[in-house]
Scaffold this motif. Structure first.
Motif, short mmCIF file in Angstrom:
data_model
loop_
_atom_site.label_atom_id
_atom_site.label_comp_id
_atom_site.label_asym_id
_atom_site.label_seq_id
_atom_site.Cartn_x
_atom_site.Cartn_y
_atom_site.Cartn_z
N GLY A 83 0.78 -1.24 0.00
CA GLY A 83 0.00 0.00 0.00
C GLY A 83 0.80 1.28 0.00
N TYR A 84 2.12 1.22 0.15
CA TYR A 84 2.88 2.46 0.25
C TYR A 84 2.89 3.21 -1.07
N GLN A 85 2.50 4.47 -1.02
CA GLN A 85 2.45 5.35 -2.20
C GLN A 85 1.68 4.69 -3.34
N GLU A 86 0.60 4.05 -2.98
CA GLU A 86 -0.27 3.41 -3.97
C GLU A 86 0.53 2.44 -4.86
N GLY B 58 1.83 1.82 7.96
CA GLY B 58 3.08 2.56 7.78
C GLY B 58 2.99 3.69 6.76
N ALA B 59 1.98 3.66 5.91
CA ALA B 59 1.82 4.75 4.94
C ALA B 59 1.54 6.07 5.64
N LEU B 62 4.24 8.98 5.68
CA LEU B 62 4.34 9.90 4.55
C LEU B 62 3.31 11.02 4.68
N GLN B 103 2.44 12.53 -4.69
CA GLN B 103 3.23 11.36 -4.33
C GLN B 103 2.51 10.06 -4.68
N GLU B 104 1.19 10.12 -4.75
CA GLU B 104 0.43 8.88 -4.94
C GLU B 104 -0.11 8.70 -6.35
N LYS B 135 -9.46 10.16 -1.35
CA LYS B 135 -9.18 8.88 -2.00
C LYS B 135 -10.44 8.02 -1.94
#
Lengths: 390, 293
Positions: A83-86, B58-59, B62, B103-104, B135
């Motif tokens: 899931g990190y940064q999509e 953990g996201a 960011l 970033q995403e 989102k």
């Protein structure tokens, strides 16, 4: 660390790139020299993996150069997640790591369950694993975690245990584990009970009120052959929301690693200076008196932020929702958002100071907040007309 | 009377006045609007920066580094339609909101005209809306969900009522050859250096091609100090005295051309000695000069 120190670190660490695990790695081949420094390594339970005590949490890094520098410094264990940064975090890693021999690094990723059970849940989870592998441009990861487990029942969910078995048997993962940062002791014990998990990635840090319980659970897991990876070791990086009082990161890392049952840690790294600082811990875990003192004094100061432990609630004769009111206090003094603080009070339906009429306060805060004083202070916000705050 | 009362109220609460107004936020628990034809499945949950990890693990780190204030999360459902998870992140400025959005998203995503800007992909819709990052996602299999996602997204955007303006610094970046959806705002540690903060970037030619970057400082002195810090960790290759133009060799990031113009520090990297590189450097200088004039 000044620029000269940082630069000399990077050059020295490049020389010491080849760790025991990095046999034939790009770094070692490129440098062609003997490592000058000995990195501290520990064994990850029955997996047998020998990892440096400080690894790289990649979650916030989007700079390929930083990953290459970490590998050159011997941080051969890299931690990411689906899931990190999509997914872009895994994609970035895939682009970098395709230049390295597969056996020269250890890659860990985490995939969360969407809930539910049965074959559908198994297939859904495995589909996400496959997507992670495509992003990483690999046919397997070394450690595959079931992500963010918060209870015994989640850790022992039959569908997820089956999914983990299939992931390992199909070669998608060499080893399987779980990650947890809530109810860690309960989850770790469930991991032992399952007989399936080989690695546990757990929150562990000097600020945890329940650190002794986490520490003991880690000990039980290691006895059962489970490898332990520590995360959240910096406890947020700051003692306060305003980020005026930073945690001594080296001290925080060393604190966790004093427990030899913790094989390695995965602090998030976003800059070369952080990398150099963390890498230095890989060479020396000795805690100075100054480092010990920095953790103790910072922790004692408490701060603005209620942890929501509800330790205070039984002591209040009026049964007030104290954690919610402490949240309003945080909105007022931390975020300076009076409207949001007032909306919390209105939602709670509390007019004026609810402590009026109490001659003494039995609500004892685990963090040492003066609960009555804070409630008296912040409750005045409910008297302000909303239009003045909008 | 109103002003006096307001001042007294602020003093009573002992608050420091913040610099710049915080974005208004609908009161709890109404951040997620009622949408005709849709049901909010569960009570929306609100997370702040200290609890966000409970929702996104953990996201969260960011998001915290991009100034997240709080996040409202809920689920929408319609008869015969997908279940849609809605996450509404409030950030502390339009820049940080754009930063986390940037970033995403990926240049491969498809742009859609919702909010300030938005991108859509299979099962997901990411929207920038002023200081908010919205989102929407669904795992409901076998359904074409774009229409449902855009319906919900448009309703949330309308509810948030933000000005649909992108950060002004993006307009200073060169235009020709820019890769769509490649613009970013990097809050800190650009190129891996802690002193390179609040950086706007964009890619040119190809998604992994030339990168132009730009930092606006408070004043020329601060910009000069940032340049000095970078020079200490790199090696000079060439420069034209007094021109504000310098080429350095960065052992981790290759050759980097830098432009110091007043309080602006910009640069081009990733494609040295190509025609595109020269064009970008010239255009960047012209646009910076026009911006600070």
């Amino acid at each position: 660390m000044n620029a000269v120190d940082r630069r000399s670190f990077l050059k020295t660490s490049a020389l010491g790139a080849a760790g025991a695990l990095l046999t034939g790695s790009v770094s070692a081949q490129e440098q062609g020299k003997t490592p000058k420094k000995t990195l501290l390594r520990r064994t990850l339970g029955k997996t047998g993996l020998q990892l440096p005590v400080v690894s790289m949490g990649v979650m916030r890094a989007d700079n390929p150069g930083l990953v290459r520098a970490a590998l050159a410094a011997g941080m051969v264990h890299l931690d990411t997640a689906h899931g990190y940064q999509e997914g872009k975090n895994e994609e970035m890693l895939g682009e970098v790591l395709k230049a390295y021999p597969r056996e020269s690094f250890v890659i860990a990723s985490k995939v969360q369950s969407e809930g539910g059970g049965g074959t559908a849940a198994v297939q859904q989870w495995l589909a996400k694993v496959d997507m992670s592998l495509r992003r990483l441009q690999m046919d397997h990861v070394d450690i595959l975690y079931l992500h963010s487990i918060k209870s015994r029942s989640d850790a022992l969910a039959p569908a997820m245990l089956e999914a983990l078995r299939l992931a390992r048997e199909s070669g998608r993962a060499r080893f399987v584990g779980l990650s947890t940062h809530k109810n860690e002791p309960e989850v770790i014990d469930a991991a032992i009970e399952s007989g399936v998990y080989e690695v546990v990635l757990t929150a562990v840090n000097f600020k945890q009120d329940h650190y002794p319980e986490v520490h003991n659970a880690i000990g039980r897991a290691v006895k059962a052959g489970i490898g332990i990876v520590g995360m959240k070791t910096m406890a947020g990086g700051f003692f306060d929301k305003a980020k005026k009082r930073p945690v001594n990161c080296k001290a925080a890392l060393k604190f966790v690693l004093q427990d030899e049952n913790v094989c390695t840690t995965i602090p998030g790294i976003t800059s070369f200076d952080q990398l150099a600082e963390n890498a230095s811990v890989n060479e020396d875990l000795t805690m100075s008196e100054e480092e010990k003192a920095s953790l103790v004094s910072g922790r004692l100061e408490g701060g603005l932020y209620c942890q929501g432990c509800e330790h205070c609630v039984p002591g209040c004769p009026k049964g007030l929702p104290i954690p919610d009111m402490m949240r309003a206090y945080m909105y007022t003094y931390g975020y300076r958002d009076l409207a949001l603080a007032q909306s919390v009070f209105r939602t709670l339906g509390i007019p004026g100071n609810p402590c009026d009429g109490c001659s003494s306060c039995g609500a004892e805060c685990a963090k040492g907040f003066d609960v009555a004083e804070r409630i008296a202070d912040v409750s005045r916000i409910s008297a302000i007309p909303a239009e003045f705050l909008s | 009377m109103n002003r006096s009362f307001c001042r007294i109220a602020l003093l009573l609460c002992g608050c420091c006045l913040v610099t710049g107004p915080a974005a208004a936020f609908p009161p709890l628990p109404e951040a997620l609007p009622e949408i005709p034809g849709w049901t909010v499945l569960r009570e929306p949950v609100v997370y702040d920066a200290s609890t966000l990890w409970e929702a996104i693990n953990g996201a969260a780190d960011l998001f915290v580094s991009y100034g997240v204030v709080d996040m409202h999360m809920g689920y929408y459902s319609a008869t015969g339609g997908p279940e849609v998870r809605a996450e509404v992140y409030r950030h502390d400025s339009p820049e940080t909101g754009f930063g986390i959005f940037s970033q995403e998203r990926s240049p491969q995503n498809t742009h859609v005209a919702i909010g300030t800007t938005a991108v859509i992909d299979e099962g997901m819709l990411n929207i920038l809306c002023g200081s908010y990052y919205v989102k929407l996602s669904t795992n409901t299999p076998g359904k074409s969900t774009a229409k449902e996602l855009t319906t919900i997204g448009a309703a949330i955007v309308k509810h948030l009522a933000q000005s649909p303006v992108l950060p002004g610094m993006l307009a200073v970046l060169p235009v020709g050859g820019r890769v769509p959806n490649s613009e970013k705002y990097v809050a800190d540690s650009y190129l891996g250096y802690g002193f390179l903060r609040r950086v706007f970037t964009a890619r040119y030619g190809a998604p992994e091609g030339c990168e132009v970057f730009l930092i606006a400082h408070e004043d020329a002195g601060q910009a000069s100090r940032t340049l000095d810090a970078y020079k200490k960790v790199t090696e000079p290759v060439s420069g034209i005295a007094g021109s504000g133009h310098l080429r350095v060799r960065d052992e981790h990031n290759g050759l980097v051309d830098l432009l110091l113009r007043g309080r602006m520090l910009g640069g081009v990297r990733g494609c040295p000695d190509t025609p595109l590189h020269s064009t970008l450097l010239r255009e960047l200088q012209d646009r910076i000069d026009a911006a600070i004039r």
